[in-house]
Design an enzyme around this catalytic site. Structure first.
Site, PDB file in Angstrom:
ATOM      1  N   HIS A   1     -12.985   1.982   0.269  1.00 55.38           N
ATOM      2  CA  HIS A   1     -13.018   1.009   1.472  1.00 55.38           C
ATOM      3  C   HIS A   1     -13.679  -0.517   0.876  1.00 55.38           C
ATOM      4  O   HIS A   1     -13.803  -1.235   1.900  1.00 55.38           O
ATOM      5  CB  HIS A   1     -13.836   1.316   2.726  1.00 55.38           C
ATOM      6  CG  HIS A   1     -13.150   2.326   3.629  1.00 55.38           C
ATOM      7  ND1 HIS A   1     -14.027   3.049   4.256  1.00 55.38           N
ATOM      8  CD2 HIS A   1     -12.187   2.665   3.671  1.00 55.38           C
ATOM      9  CE1 HIS A   1     -13.358   3.979   4.831  1.00 55.38           C
ATOM     10  NE2 HIS A   1     -11.966   3.718   4.623  1.00 55.38           N
TER      11      HIS A   1
ATOM     12  N   ILE B   1     -12.616   2.384  14.984  1.00 49.50           N
ATOM     13  CA  ILE B   1     -13.938   2.570  16.090  1.00 49.50           C
ATOM     14  C   ILE B   1     -14.958   1.606  16.271  1.00 49.50           C
ATOM     15  O   ILE B   1     -15.433   1.233  17.234  1.00 49.50           O
ATOM     16  CB  ILE B   1     -14.455   3.799  15.718  1.00 49.50           C
ATOM     17  CG1 ILE B   1     -13.512   5.316  15.616  1.00 49.50           C
ATOM     18  CG2 ILE B   1     -15.655   4.369  16.370  1.00 49.50           C
ATOM     19  CD1 ILE B   1     -13.946   6.482  14.884  1.00 49.50           C
TER      20      ILE B   1
ATOM     21  N   GLU C   1      -7.665  -5.638   5.796  1.00 45.75           N
ATOM     22  CA  GLU C   1      -7.756  -5.193   4.209  1.00 45.75           C
ATOM     23  C   GLU C   1      -6.474  -6.141   3.376  1.00 45.75           C
ATOM     24  O   GLU C   1      -6.660  -6.327   2.358  1.00 45.75           O
ATOM     25  CB  GLU C   1      -7.698  -3.582   3.907  1.00 45.75           C
ATOM     26  CG  GLU C   1      -9.030  -2.892   4.288  1.00 45.75           C
ATOM     27  CD  GLU C   1      -8.814  -1.552   4.479  1.00 45.75           C
ATOM     28  OE1 GLU C   1      -8.539  -1.030   5.601  1.00 45.75           O
ATOM     29  OE2 GLU C   1      -9.073  -1.048   3.667  1.00 45.75           O
TER      30      GLU C   1
ATOM     31  N   ASN D   1       0.726  -1.152   0.062  1.00 45.13           N
ATOM     32  CA  ASN D   1       0.073   0.088  -0.186  1.00 45.13           C
ATOM     33  C   ASN D   1       0.648   1.133  -0.025  1.00 45.13           C
ATOM     34  O   ASN D   1       1.358   1.598   0.946  1.00 45.13           O
ATOM     35  CB  ASN D   1      -0.910  -0.195   1.409  1.00 45.13           C
ATOM     36  CG  ASN D   1      -1.781   1.144   1.435  1.00 45.13           C
ATOM     37  OD1 ASN D   1      -2.046   1.955   0.367  1.00 45.13           O
ATOM     38  ND2 ASN D   1      -2.744   1.181   2.235  1.00 45.13           N
TER      39      ASN D   1
ATOM     40  N   ARG E   1     -12.914  14.425   7.938  1.00 41.00           N
ATOM     41  CA  ARG E   1     -13.877  14.909   6.754  1.00 41.00           C
ATOM     42  C   ARG E   1     -14.975  14.879   7.030  1.00 41.00           C
ATOM     43  O   ARG E   1     -15.735  14.280   8.147  1.00 41.00           O
ATOM     44  CB  ARG E   1     -13.682  13.556   5.850  1.00 41.00           C
ATOM     45  CG  ARG E   1     -12.461  13.473   5.132  1.00 41.00           C
ATOM     46  CD  ARG E   1     -12.472  12.362   4.052  1.00 41.00           C
ATOM     47  NE  ARG E   1     -11.004  11.905   3.885  1.00 41.00           N
ATOM     48  CZ  ARG E   1     -10.971  10.374   3.816  1.00 41.00           C
ATOM     49  NH1 ARG E   1     -11.914   9.518   3.998  1.00 41.00           N
ATOM     50  NH2 ARG E   1      -9.735  10.074   3.725  1.00 41.00           N
TER      51      ARG E   1
ATOM     52  N   ARG F   1      -2.472  -2.120  -3.468  1.00 36.38           N
ATOM     53  CA  ARG F   1      -3.781  -1.396  -3.177  1.00 36.38           C
ATOM     54  C   ARG F   1      -3.959  -0.308  -3.976  1.00 36.38           C
ATOM     55  O   ARG F   1      -2.841   0.382  -4.122  1.00 36.38           O
ATOM     56  CB  ARG F   1      -3.853  -1.037  -1.854  1.00 36.38           C
ATOM     57  CG  ARG F   1      -5.077  -0.237  -1.606  1.00 36.38           C
ATOM     58  CD  ARG F   1      -5.092   0.454  -0.162  1.00 36.38           C
ATOM     59  NE  ARG F   1      -6.241   1.032  -0.034  1.00 36.38           N
ATOM     60  CZ  ARG F   1      -6.377   2.214   0.929  1.00 36.38           C
ATOM     61  NH1 ARG F   1      -5.499   2.415   1.778  1.00 36.38           N
ATOM     62  NH2 ARG F   1      -7.566   2.602   1.104  1.00 36.38           N
TER      63      ARG F   1
HETATM   64  P1  ADP Z   1      -7.634   4.225   9.606  1.00 32.50           P
HETATM   65  O1  ADP Z   1      -9.140   4.498   8.987  1.00 32.50           O
HETATM   66  O2  ADP Z   1      -6.499   5.495   9.775  1.00 32.50           O
HETATM   67  O3  ADP Z   1      -7.036   2.786   9.344  1.00 32.50           O
HETATM   68  P2  ADP Z   1      -8.384   2.849  12.160  1.00 32.50           P
HETATM   69  O4  ADP Z   1      -9.450   2.020  11.628  1.00 32.50           O
HETATM   70  O5  ADP Z   1      -7.038   2.449  12.868  1.00 32.50           O
HETATM   71  O6  ADP Z   1      -8.012   4.076  11.153  1.00 32.50           O
HETATM   72  O7  ADP Z   1      -9.213   3.819  13.309  1.00 32.50           O
HETATM   73  C1  ADP Z   1      -8.670   4.955  13.972  1.00 32.50           C
HETATM   74  C2  ADP Z   1      -9.650   5.397  15.012  1.00 32.50           C
HETATM   75  O8  ADP Z   1      -9.998   4.044  15.780  1.00 32.50           O
HETATM   76  C3  ADP Z   1      -9.399   6.707  16.010  1.00 32.50           C
HETATM   77  O9  ADP Z   1     -10.345   7.500  16.003  1.00 32.50           O
HETATM   78  C4  ADP Z   1      -9.091   5.888  17.235  1.00 32.50           C
HETATM   79  O10 ADP Z   1      -9.139   6.776  18.446  1.00 32.50           O
HETATM   80  C5  ADP Z   1     -10.122   4.703  17.215  1.00 32.50           C
HETATM   81  N1  ADP Z   1     -10.137   3.930  18.150  1.00 32.50           N
HETATM   82  C6  ADP Z   1      -9.141   2.859  18.440  1.00 32.50           C
HETATM   83  N2  ADP Z   1      -9.344   2.305  19.405  1.00 32.50           N
HETATM   84  C7  ADP Z   1     -10.366   2.767  20.193  1.00 32.50           C
HETATM   85  C8  ADP Z   1     -10.983   2.451  21.378  1.00 32.50           C
HETATM   86  N3  ADP Z   1     -10.543   1.288  22.112  1.00 32.50           N
HETATM   87  N4  ADP Z   1     -12.106   3.134  21.769  1.00 32.50           N
HETATM   88  C9  ADP Z   1     -12.419   3.824  20.771  1.00 32.50           C
HETATM   89  N5  ADP Z   1     -11.887   4.144  19.670  1.00 32.50           N
HETATM   90  C10 ADP Z   1     -10.780   3.749  19.299  1.00 32.50           C
END
Ligand code: ADP
Length: 406
Positions: A182, A333, A386, A7, A243, A93
């Site tokens: 995605h 999240i 992914e 990627n 965003r 990717r």
């Molecule tokens: P990306 O789109 O950059 O791959 P991720 O899928 O890693 O991002 O998601 C990042 C988000 O997930 C951030 O907002 C982070 O705070 C949130 N996150 C990770 N662990 C937790 C948790 N235990 N509780 C709440 N939010 C979380």
């Protein structure tokens, strides 16, 4: 034999290698801050004893070519001089495949030209993806290289879902339509949901919610994407880290006129200074939740808005699908925030969606179900992968093409 997944971003290269047979990860890494004096590489590998080890190293890296040499050198060191594994294929990717690609493809010069022609639709991503492809083709000229597109999974959307109500010619001349992104994540969790539920994928209706720093929802009917929240670009749809997601298009003109900002500046604000960050100053959901718990009103508003937007999409995709079997939460999240899952599903019991609080808040890895016994619809938490999806698709297309040649 190994499969490599690459990627390649504008200032970073993320990679992972998989064992061909088991499709389990064998090594992975991230090179960041390419083009600076202190590019940082973190390379991790699985030892024969089944432990992950790592090397972290910083040095100046001027461009992607040097970046890949750095990665090769460090991964060679991690094998302590033993022979490099044979490579079955490389999966890249690629963010935008436009209408041209609804499947992964083996990369040849025509595919390279097509990805280049799509640069206007993804001006930041496709050029960086191309750099990765070009370097890997030079490094491994005899190994098949495959492009796996973020947009491909959504090419099954019907015209009523992908058209915007704009003069039709903008679609024909400039390709203005919903593409969705995605795709590898939505496809992966749909596949995993089918496996977990023991139902063939083409018999399942799902709403998949990828909630990370970028976020998108997809309506999947009998295994195929029929609508998705991201549009011409990844800006549309859910509220994201930085965003804005859905917005009255008139906000752009109003802002430009009122503040005297150029179109590019407004574009930058909507992409990088909006979403959760715009509302409460942070795009880190973990931190936002902590602040909200301590009574920070802006942080609370950000969580409320985020969940409310996701809930609206569940409602509209439910209507689009007619019936659904499961709602799937994934992404940083979606996988980790019990609070977001609870608030998103609150008030949806009329639709047959009810979260069981103790299941929802139980700390557990892997795939799990968090609905109550009465909930008609399953609510699944599925960790996305992914890279593994790209590896799987890479293997499938190479085997299919080899099979045809035999
Ligand atoms: P990306 O789109 O950059 O791959 P991720 O899928 O890693 O991002 O998601 C990042 C988000 O997930 C951030 O907002 C982070 O705070 C949130 N996150 C990770 N662990 C937790 C948790 N235990 N509780 C709440 N939010 C979380």
């Amino acid at each position: 034999m190994r499969v490599i997944v690459v990627n390649s971003g504008s200032s970073s290269i993320k990679y992972e290698t998989f064992d061909l047979k088991s499709l389990t990860a064998a090594s992975k890494g991230l090179l960041e801050r390419i083009g600076t004096e202190d590019s940082r590489l973190r390379h991790q590998w699985l030892t024969p004893a089944g432990r992950w080890e790592e090397i972290v190293e910083t040095r100046p890296v001027v461009g992607h070519r040097e970046g890949f040499s750095f990665i090769l050198e460090v991964s060679g060191r991690s094998r302590s001089g033993s022979e490099p594994p044979e490579i079955f294929g490389v999966g890249h990717r690629v963010v935008h495949g436009g209408e041209k690609f609804s499947e992964p493809v083996i990369i040849d010069n025509a595919v390279l030209r097509a990805i280049e022609e799509l640069i206007p639709l993804a001006p930041l991503h496709n050029p960086a993806n191309l750099m990765g492809i070009n370097v890997m083709r030079d490094l491994l000229p005899r190994v098949p290289q495959v492009a796996v597109f973020d947009t491909a999974f959504h090419q099954t959307m019907p015209p009523r879902a992908y058209h915007y109500a704009l003069p039709y010619d903008f679609y024909r001349t400039y390709g203005v339509r919903r593409y969705g992104f995605h795709g590898s994540s939505h496809r992966y969790v749909a596949r995993e949901a089918a496996r977990h539920l023991g139902v063939p994928q083409d018999k399942l209706n799902l709403i998949t919610l990828h909630l990370g720093n970028g976020a998108s929802a997809t309506a999947i009917k009998q295994g195929k994407s029929i609508d998705t929240s991201m549009g011409l670009t990844p800006l549309e749809g859910l509220i994201m880290g930085t965003r804005c997601g859905d917005l009255d298009p008139a906000v752009h003109f109003y802002l430009a006129r009122k503040t005297g900002r150029a179109v590019e500046e407004v574009e930058g604000i909507l992409n990088k200074e909006s979403g959760l960050r715009g509302i409460c100053g942070s795009n880190d959901m973990r931190e936002i939740q902590e602040r909200a718990q301590k009574g920070d009103a802006r942080a609370e508003l950000a969580v409320e808005m985020f969940c409310y937007r996701v809930k609206k999409y569940i409602g509209s995709y439910y209507a689009a699908l007619g019936t659904i079997d499961a709602v799937v939460f994934t992404g940083g999240i979606g996988e980790n925030s019990a609070l977001v899952r609870t608030r998103t599903c609150k008030g949806l019991s009329g639709l047959g969606i009810t979260v069981d609080e103790s299941r929802n808040s139980a700390a557990a890895g892997g795939i799990r179900e968090i609905q109550t016994g009465e909930s008609r619809i399953r609510i699944l938490v599925i960790p996305t992968d992914e890279e593994r999806e790209i590896a799987q698709q890479t293997v499938e297309i190479i085997e299919r093409v080899k099979g045809r040649a035999r």
